[in-house]
Design an enzyme around this catalytic site. Structure first.
Site, mmCIF file in Angstrom:
data_model
loop_
_atom_site.group_PDB
_atom_site.id
_atom_site.type_symbol
_atom_site.label_atom_id
_atom_site.label_comp_id
_atom_site.label_asym_id
_atom_site.label_seq_id
_atom_site.Cartn_x
_atom_site.Cartn_y
_atom_site.Cartn_z
ATOM 1 C CD GLU A 163 60.102 35.906 41.453
ATOM 2 O OE1 GLU A 163 60.366 36.317 40.326
ATOM 3 O OE2 GLU A 163 58.953 35.560 41.797
ATOM 4 C CD GLU A 334 52.020 32.431 39.926
ATOM 5 O OE1 GLU A 334 53.238 32.349 39.661
ATOM 6 O OE2 GLU A 334 51.494 33.488 40.337
#
Length: 925
Positions: A163, A334
Site C-alpha cells: 500500500e 488492522e
C-alpha cells in the site's frame, strides 16, 4: 548498449525517464497511453504468481500469468511495473504462445504489452510475464530486512509492503484498488526458511534444484495492495477463534514468548467484528507478523497483517500500560480493515478515508467494548484535536480530495484521512444514534462486499436502513423500523422525517476545514453563527468565501445535564431555552468536530463554574473548554489573559484528558520561547507550570498501581517534573537509576515509570552509554522504545548528534525509528538545531528511503520545524524547501503546513508575549 546494461547485472539500476524497449522488436512510439490512471479496456480476473527471492544475492525472480477480460478491442494492454526487468512476455493463446513486445514508460510506472501481429479482441486472454529485480532497500515493495540474534548472527528476511502503489515493484499488475482479482501464489525458498502469504499453504513441493515451493490456496477477490508474502525463519503460536478461524502470531524466534498477548487480543477482536458486522470473516486463517524492519505502524494485508515489533509484542515484565493500549488499538485497527478496506474497498485513493477513517473509528468502538479496562475512550478526543490543528490551516484539504500520482496518494495517509475521518464518523454516529449507525454500516458492508465504493454509497446505506431488507440472517432490527413499537426519536427520523445523510456529510467530506460556532446568550434566546475556523494571515472572512456546514450541535446548561440537539444548517440561527440559565456548554463531550466561542460573558460564566466546581462538567468537556479557549486566542477571538485564567482551575484537576490538554496548550508557550533569547520569561513560565500541577505531581507513586489512565498520567507527570528538575522527582529517579545500573539492568522497574528513570540516567555520559548498551542487548521492543526515547531527551548535545548519525545507517538504531527519533531530538532544547541540520543534510537519503509524500517524510518536515518562532528561522526553512526541485518534494503539502505553522508561531509570540509577562508577574509565586 541499453540491452547490455540491462543484462550485465540485476543490481544495476538504469535511471532513464521516458520510453525504454526491454524486449525484442520495435517500441510502440509514442507510448500508447498518456494518463497516470490505467485505462478500463482490460480488467484482471486472476493472477497466478510465482516468486523466488534469493536472500544471498538479495534479488528475486518471478513469473505471473494474468487472466484478463478485455472489455473492448485494443492494440495494447497497459499495466503497472516499477523497476522490474521484464525478460519475456507471452500471450498464452490456445494453439501456441505468442511473444509480446514490452514498452516501458517510467514516469507513470507503466508498461505496454503489444504485438504488430495482433489486436487484443474483446473477451478473455492470458498473458505471462517473466521478471527479475533487486530486493528493495526501502520499506516498501518487496524489500529486504535483517535482525540480529543474541549471539550476534545477522539473519536475512524478505517481506512486502504494497500500500498504496508498490505491488507494481514486486510483480507486473493492475495496481489500482478498483482492479480486484483472485491471486494464486507460489513461493520458492530454501529449507532454512518458511514462507507465509494471505492464504493457508495447500502444499509444499521439493524441486529438482533442492529448493522448496510453497503453494497457497487461491485468495478471495481483492485489490493488489493487499497481497502479501514473507520469507523468513520466524516462529509462531496459534489458536482458533470462536468462529473457527486459525489465528497465528509470527515473530523472530527469540521474541516468540512476547506473542501471547497479541494472539489472545486478535482472537477476541476478530470474533467481536464477526458478530458486530454480522458478516463472517471470509478466510480460514489470519496471521499477524512482527517485522523487524517495518516503517509503517501496521498493514492490513488480507489474512496476513504486518506490524512493527513494538506494535505487536508485549512483554509482561517490561511493557507499560500505554504499550498495552497501543498494541490493542493497532490490532483492532488492522482487523477492522478486514471488513472496511479489504471486503469493501474505496474505488480510488481520493476516498482513502472510507478505509482509514473507519478503521481508526472502529479501533475505539471495538476496544472500548472488548477491553474496557484500557479506557481508550479517554483518548478519542485527542485524535480530533490533532486533526483540527492540521485542518485549521489553509494548506489543509477536504477528506475526499482528487489525487493522481503516487506522491499525492501517499500524502493522503494523514491526520485528515485518519483522525478527522474517525471524528466525523463519531459525530454522525452520535447524531443518528449508535443503533441506527450500526445498522447502516452493516447494510453498506453487505451490499458492497468484494466491490469498490465512493462516499455516496455509504451515505445511501445510512439513509435507507428501513427499506433495505436487512432484517434477516443473524441480525435483527429489533423493531427499529416497525410502526407498531414505541418510536425512538431516531427511528422516527428514518421512517418519517427522512434525514438526508448525504446532504449533511458532503459538507464535512467535500470541503476542507471545520466550523467555529459562535454562541451568544441573551435571556432565553441563543444566537448561533458559523464560519470556518482558520488560522493565519489569510483568516479574514473576505478571503475565505462563504463556507457552510450542516452541524449537529449538542449542548447542556447550568439547569439541565440532559443533552439537547440542534442541527445548524445556515450561517446564523436562533434557538430558545425553556428558561434563563447561568451558562450553556456546547459540543458535549466533543461529540462534534467544531470549536465553540462564547460571546457576551459566556466564557466568564464557564470559567466561574470551573473555579467553583469543575466536576459539573465531564472530563471531556473540561478538556474541550481548555482546547477551544486557547485555539481562540490564536485567531484573536479571546485574549490570552482569559485563557490563562481558565487554566488556573487545573491546580485542582486530576483526570488525564484535562491535565494532558492543559500541558498541551501551556508547554508550547515556553517551547516557543526556547527558540528566542527569553530565558527569564521562559523560566517564569516553567516555574508556573510546576506550581500549577505540584499537588498532582506530589500525589504520584512510583509504581504500576491504579487504572490504565492513572498509570499513563503518572508517567506523563513524573517525566515533566523530572525534566523541570523538581527536587523530589529528580531524587527518586536518580536513586532508582543508580540501583538499576548497579544491578546491570536486572532490577525490576515499574514499567510505567521506567521512561522517567531512564531519562534521568541519560543526563550523564556514563548513564547514557550504559543505556545504549542495554538498548543494543534488549530483546523487548517496549524496553527498546523507552530507552531510545530517553537517549533522545538527554541534554548532552554530542550524544544527540551521534544518535542521529547512527540512525541513518541502521547499524545500532533501526532506520525505521529515524523519523520519531529526529522529531524527538527536535523537541529537545539542546537538539532542535541538530535535528534541522540533519534533516537538511540527509534530505536526499530520507526521501529515497521513506518515499516522497510518505507520512514519515511529512511528520519530519512538520515535527522538526513546528516550534520555530523567529523570522530568521522562517527564512531558513523557506530557503531550504524553496531550493528543492519538484522531484525532491518541493510541492509537498507538509512543507506548506510547516511554513504556515512557523508563521503562526511568530504572529502568536509578537501578539502575546507582553500580556503573558504581565499575567505571570501578577500570578507569580
Amino acid at each position: 548498449l541499453l540491452k547490455c546494461l540491462y543484462f550485465t547485472s540485476l543490481r544495476l539500476v538504469i535511471l532513464l525517464s521516458g520510453l525504454l524497449v526491454v524486449n525484442h522488436g520495435k517500441p510502440m512510439s509514442p507510448f500508447p497511453w498518456n494518463k497516470m490512471r490505467l485505462p478500463d479496456t482490460a480488467k484482471p480476473q486472476h493472477y497466478d504468481l510465482l516468486i523466488h527471492p534469493n536472500l544471498t544475492s538479495l534479488t528475486f525472480t518471478g513469473a505471473v500469468e494474468i487472466l484478463l477480460e478485455v472489455e473492448r478491442d485494443t492494440r495494447a494492454l497497459i499495466l503497472h511495473s516499477k523497476r522490474l526487468h521484464v525478460s519475456r512476455a507471452l500471450l498464452l493463446a490456445s494453439r501456441r504462445p505468442l511473444d509480446l513486445q514490452v514498452s516501458v514508460f517510467e514516469p507513470h510506472e507503466q508498461i505496454a504489452l503489444f504485438s504488430d501481429a495482433l489486436t487484443f479482441a474483446r473477451g478473455s486472454h492470458v498473458v505471462r510475464l517473466e521478471f527479475s529485480a533487486n530486493l528493495s532497500d526501502s520499506f516498501h515493495g518487496f524489500y529486504k530486512g535483517t535482525y540480529t540474534t543474541s549471539s550476534g548472527e545477522v539473519r536475512m528476511l524478505a517481506s512486502t509492503q504494497f500500500e498504496a502503489t508498490h505491488a507494481r515493484a514486486a510483480f507486473p499488475c493492475f495496481d489500482e484498488p478498483e482492479f480486484k482479482a483472485n491471486f494464486t501464489i507460489r513461493i520458492q525458498r530454501e529449507s532454512r526458511h518458511i514462507s507465509i502469504s494471505n492464504m493457508p499453504k495447500s502444499r509444499t513441493v521439493e524441486l529438482s534444484n533442492g529448493l522448496l515451493e510453497d503453494q497457497f490456496d487461491t485468495t478471495v477477490k481483492m485489490s493488489t495492495y493487499l497481497v502479501a508474502f514473507i520469507i523468513c525463519d520466524f516462529h509462531s503460536i496459534s489458536k482458533k477463534s470462536q468462529h473457527g478461524v486459525e489465528i497465528s502470531v509470527y515473530t523472530v524466534p527469540e521474541k516468540i514468548s512476547q506473542a501471547e498477548y497479541a494472539l489472545n487480543t486478535a482472537i477476541t477482536l476478530l470474533d467481536f467484528y464477526d458478530d458486530y458486522f454480522d458478516i463472517p470473516y471470509p478466510l480460514p486463517k489470519h496471521d499477524l507478523a512482527a517485522i523487524p524492519d517495518f516503517q509503517s505502524g501496521a498493514m492490513e494485508n488480507w489474512g496476513l497483517s504486518t506490524y512493527r515489533e513494538a506494535g505487536l509484542l508485549f512483554d509482561p515484565e517490561k511493557s507499560s500500560s500505554s504499550d498495552k493500549q497501543g498494541i490493542t488499538k493497532v490490532i483492532a485497527h488492522e482487523l477492522a480493515h478486514q471488513w472496511f478496506g479489504n471486503l469493501v474497498t474505496m474505488q480510488w485513493w481520493n476516498d482513502l478515508w472510507l478505509n482509514e477513517g473507519f478503521a481508526k473509528f472502529m479501533e475505539f468502538v471495538s476496544v472500548d467494548i472488548t477491553h474496557a479496562e484500557l479506557q481508550v475512550g479517554d483518548y478519542f478526543m485527542e485524535k480530533c484535536f490533532t486533526a483540527m490543528s492540521v485542518d485549521s490551516l489553509s494548506s489543509s484539504h477536504p477528506i475526499s480530495t482528487p489525487v493522481e500520482n503516487p506522491a499525492e496518494i501517499s500524502e493522503m495517509f494523514d491526520d485528515v484521512s485518519y483522525q478527522k475521518g474517525a471524528c466525523i464518523l463519531n459525530m454522525l454516529r452520535d447524531f443518528l444514534s449508535p443503533e441506527a449507525f450500526k445498522y447502516g454500516i452493516i447494510l453498506y458492508l453487505k451490499k458492497h462486499s468484494y466491490q469498490n465504493t465512493v462516499n455516496s454509497d455509504l451515505w445511501e446505506s445510512l439513509t435507507n436502513i428501513c427499506t433495505s431488507g436487512l432484517d434477516s440472517g443473524r441480525l435483527k432490527l429489533d423493531g427499529f423500523c416497525s410502526k407498531n413499537t414505541a418510536e425512538t426519536p431516531t427511528s422516527k427520523w428514518f421512517m418519517e422525517d427522512g434525514v438526508d445523510v448525504q446532504a449533511i456529510m458532503d459538507t464535512w467530506t467535500l470541503q476542507e476545514g471545520f466550523p467555529l460556532i459562535t454562541v451568544e446568550v441573551k435571556g432565553r434566546e441563543v444566537t448561533l453563527k458559523q464560519e470556518r475556523f482558520l488560522k493565519g494571515a489569510e483568516s479574514s472572512k473576505s478571503s475565505q468565501g462563504r463556507v457552510l456546514w450542516q452541524v449537529p450541535l449538542t449542548y447542556i446548561t447550568s439547569h439541565s445535564r440532559t443533552v439537547q440537539r440542534f442541527l445548524l444548517k445556515s450561517e446564523r440561527d436562533v434557538l430558545y431555552l425553556p428558561e434563563e440559565v447561568e451558562w450553556v456548554k456546547f459540543n458535549v463531550d466533543l461529540r462534534g468536530f467544531y470549536i465553540v466561542h462564547y460571546e457576551s460573558g459566556g466564557w466568564d460564566a464557564l470559567i466561574k463554574q470551573l473555579q467553583q466546581d469543575h466536576t459539573v462538567f465531564s472530563s471531556n468537556d473540561r478538556a474541550s473548554l481548555i482546547h477551544d479557549i486557547f485555539q481562540l486566542v490564536s485567531i484573536e477571538k479571546v485574549l490570552l489573559d482569559k485563557a490563562l485564567n481558565l487554566s488556573v482551575y487545573l491546580s485542582r484537576e486530576s483526570e488525564i484528558m484535562p491535565v494532558t490538554q492543559g500541558f498541551g496548550e501551556l508547554v508550547p508557550l515556553y517551547k516557543l520561547m526556547e527558540k528566542r533569547d527569553m530565558e527569564e520569561l521562559e523560566n517564569q513560565m516553567k516555574g508556573h507550570l510546576v506550581k500549577l500541577f505540584q499537588r498532582l505531581i506530589d500525589s504520584q507513586s512510583w509504581s504500576d498501581e491504579g487504572s490504565v489512565s492513572k498509570r499513563v498520567l503518572r508517567n506523563y507527570l513524573l517525566l515533566f517534573a523530572c525534566i523541570r528538575r523538581y527536587p523530589s522527582c529528580v531524587s527518586t529517579a536518580t536513586d532508582l537509576f543508580q540501583k538499576w545500573k548497579e544491578s546491570d539492568g536486572k532490577m525490576w522497574l515499574p514499567a510505567d515509570v521506567s521512561l522517567v528513570v531512564f531519562t534521568e540516567g541519560a543526563r550523564t555520559d556514563e548513564g547514557w552509554d550504559f543505556l545504549l548498551e542495554k538498548y543494543v542487548k534488549s530483546v523487548s521492543p517496549s524496553e527498546k522504545s523507552l530507552i531510545k526515547a530517553a537517549l533522545s531527551y538527554s541534554p548532552l548535545a554530542h550524544k544527540l548528534e551521534w544518535l542521529l548519525e547512527k540512525s541513518i545507517d541502521g547499524q545500532i538504531l533501526r532506520t525505521q525509528d529515524l523519523p520519531s527519533l529526529v522529531i524527538s531530538v527536535s523537541k529537545n532544547p539542546k537538539g532542535y538545531k541538530l535535528a534541522w541540520e540533519f534533516l537538511k543534510a540527509n534530505w536526499g537519503k530520507l526521501v529515497k528511503k521513506f518515499d516522497l509524500g510518505s507520512s514519515a517524510i511529512s511528520r519530519m518536515v512538520v515535527g522538526v520545524t513546528d516550534q520555530y518562532s523567529t523570522r530568521e528561522m522562517l527564512e531558513e526553512v523557506q530557503f531550504f524547501f524553496g531550493s528543492l526541485t519538484q522531484e525532491q518534494g518541493s510541492g509537498l503539502r507538509s512543507i506548506q503546513q510547516a511554513l504556515e505553522k512557523v508563521q503562526e508561531n511568530i504572529r502568536w509570540m509578537d501578539k502575546n508575549v507582553p500580556p503573558l509577562k504581565v499575567w505571570l508577574d501578577t500570578h507569580g509565586s
